[in-house]
Motif scaffolding. Sequence first.
Motif, PDB file in Angstrom:
ATOM      1  N   ARG A 137      25.399  17.032  14.657  1.00 14.16           N
ATOM      2  CA  ARG A 137      26.857  16.894  14.689  1.00 14.16           C
ATOM      3  C   ARG A 137      27.207  15.422  14.955  1.00 14.16           C
ATOM      4  NH1 ARG A 137      25.991  21.223  13.098  1.00 14.16           N
ATOM      5  NH2 ARG A 137      26.925  23.241  13.667  1.00 14.16           N
ATOM      6  N   ILE A 138      28.082  14.863  14.109  1.00 17.88           N
ATOM      7  CA  ILE A 138      28.542  13.480  14.278  1.00 17.88           C
ATOM      8  C   ILE A 138      30.024  13.416  13.913  1.00 17.88           C
ATOM      9  CG2 ILE A 138      28.287  11.068  13.549  1.00 17.88           C
ATOM     10  CD1 ILE A 138      25.410  11.660  12.796  1.00 17.88           C
ATOM     11  N   PRO A 139      30.873  12.822  14.738  1.00 23.32           N
ATOM     12  CA  PRO A 139      32.276  12.639  14.358  1.00 23.32           C
ATOM     13  C   PRO A 139      32.408  11.575  13.258  1.00 23.32           C
ATOM     14  CG  PRO A 139      31.977  12.473  16.750  1.00 23.32           C
ATOM     15  CD  PRO A 139      30.614  12.401  16.127  1.00 23.32           C
ATOM     16  N   ALA A 140      33.396  11.757  12.389  1.00 16.90           N
ATOM     17  CA  ALA A 140      33.646  10.773  11.329  1.00 16.90           C
ATOM     18  C   ALA A 140      33.930   9.389  11.919  1.00 16.90           C
ATOM     19  CB  ALA A 140      34.827  11.231  10.469  1.00 16.90           C
ATOM     20  N   ARG A 141      34.542   9.364  13.103  1.00 17.07           N
ATOM     21  CA  ARG A 141      34.855   8.091  13.755  1.00 17.07           C
ATOM     22  C   ARG A 141      33.614   7.226  13.941  1.00 17.07           C
ATOM     23  NH1 ARG A 141      33.564   7.459  18.683  1.00 17.07           N
ATOM     24  NH2 ARG A 141      33.543   9.714  19.056  1.00 17.07           N
ATOM     25  N   VAL A 142      32.491   7.847  14.321  1.00 22.22           N
ATOM     26  CA  VAL A 142      31.272   7.079  14.590  1.00 22.22           C
ATOM     27  C   VAL A 142      30.734   6.467  13.295  1.00 22.22           C
ATOM     28  CG1 VAL A 142      28.890   7.233  15.426  1.00 22.22           C
ATOM     29  CG2 VAL A 142      30.715   8.500  16.592  1.00 22.22           C
ATOM     30  N   LEU A 143      30.709   7.248  12.222  1.00 19.91           N
ATOM     31  CA  LEU A 143      30.238   6.725  10.941  1.00 19.91           C
ATOM     32  C   LEU A 143      31.136   5.584  10.472  1.00 19.91           C
ATOM     33  CD1 LEU A 143      29.471  10.125   9.171  1.00 19.91           C
ATOM     34  CD2 LEU A 143      27.805   8.541  10.160  1.00 19.91           C
ATOM     35  N   ASP A 144      32.445   5.754  10.665  1.00 28.97           N
ATOM     36  CA  ASP A 144      33.393   4.721  10.259  1.00 28.97           C
ATOM     37  C   ASP A 144      33.161   3.422  11.025  1.00 28.97           C
ATOM     38  OD1 ASP A 144      35.728   3.564   9.048  1.00 28.97           O
ATOM     39  OD2 ASP A 144      36.834   4.023  10.878  1.00 28.97           O
ATOM     40  N   LYS A 145      32.959   3.532  12.318  1.00 31.27           N
ATOM     41  CA  LYS A 145      32.785   2.324  13.138  1.00 31.27           C
ATOM     42  C   LYS A 145      31.487   1.586  12.766  1.00 31.27           C
ATOM     43  CE  LYS A 145      36.578   2.708  15.456  1.00 31.27           C
ATOM     44  NZ  LYS A 145      37.193   3.741  14.584  1.00 31.27           N
ATOM     45  N   ILE A 146      30.456   2.333  12.403  1.00 30.69           N
ATOM     46  CA  ILE A 146      29.207   1.688  11.984  1.00 30.69           C
ATOM     47  C   ILE A 146      29.418   0.941  10.671  1.00 30.69           C
ATOM     48  CG2 ILE A 146      26.876   2.149  11.098  1.00 30.69           C
ATOM     49  CD1 ILE A 146      26.633   4.315  13.243  1.00 30.69           C
TER      50      ILE A 146
END
Length: 401
Positions: A334-343
């Motif tokens: 499970r990963i929030p979209a926010r984390v992928l976006d920030k990377i």
Amino acid sequence: MAVAAVVAVVASLVVLVRASGPTGANATSIAPAPPLVSLNPEIKDLPSGAPIPNPVALQRALADLVTAAGLGNFTGEISDAETGRVLWSSDPNKATVPASTAKLLTTAAALLTLPIDHRLTTRIVAGAHPGEIVLVAGGDPTLSAAPVGTPSYYPGAARIDDLAAQIKKSGVKFTSLTLDTSAFTGPAMAQGWHAEDIPGGFIAPLAPVMIDGSRLANDENAPRSDTPAIDVAQAIAKRLGIDSTDVKPGTAPPNARELAKVQSATLGERMTQMMAHSDNILAETIGRELVIERGGDPSFRGVVAAVTSVLTEAGFDMTGVSIQDASGLSDDDRIPARVLDKIMVAAAGNGRPALRPMLDFLPVAGANGTLEDRFDAGDRAGAGWVRAKTGTLAEASSLAG
């Protein structure tokens, strides 16, 4: 949205030459060929006068699309990489199944920890008993059984034939081969993986040495072997004339004399292949490479802890992240979209220069890898411009780029 991908187009020039015909005044002259066009695809910085993204216009453009019933449980976030400003979002903090976009976390953590030219070494050393040699697996899943000088599945892969040739030239007498796989610990399959994905071609039981990612044929989607390390040991034994019954598991003695070694392609080359083709085995072994560098436990649990720690130390808010592997194959990730976006913002903007190479690893729409046949329909507006990591499982589809 603050990054432009430049795609070079190479023209093919055909020159027709008359083999015979009039000479002298009636002869046809042939103009010299123009200079060759060099192919140099690259990502350039935005010009200073580039338009500023408009969140209102973006919201209007996406309104009907993001509410489509076919999207199901949809989350996402879009940011301006130049400023880091969030332009649009939909439940960005909700942790959902990332599928292979989880590879972005593994790649980012590896780039922040390891040199991009890092290589993996597979060794053969002298054993503790007369005639015994020991294959010491060093985490490389890309070994090739193809003869030296012929193409391998993984570009730049080390060759089994090379190891065997070095042993033969060493003058050492050998009668048995011991297989040392102590470089990895813990279970060979992660929580949320499925045994049917081994013959399905998506994964193999994880081992610190493999032939072509444990593929049973030279094909990306070929079924995998469920005995990857043993396969390597038996292949080397066969080349050395060692009977298969004289191949056994064990460990190398301390400070054993090195008899032969080969090295993998660089980390950058392996990450390029991993991202382009969403190679789960490469992702998992790069995760082990990372945790070994940090002195942690080279298991699934250790990799998850290392990836999470590295990104947290780098300033990323990992709230909501719960992963079981390095590849995103697990149904339980499970990963929030926010984390992928920030990377992605950190890689594309000015936040983390060390992550910039990630942009080169991403598939390009309409061009290569898992985006080869994506964004290229209709007017092909996205072809050549969109760079992104795909993610696909039975009940999840994701994209980050």
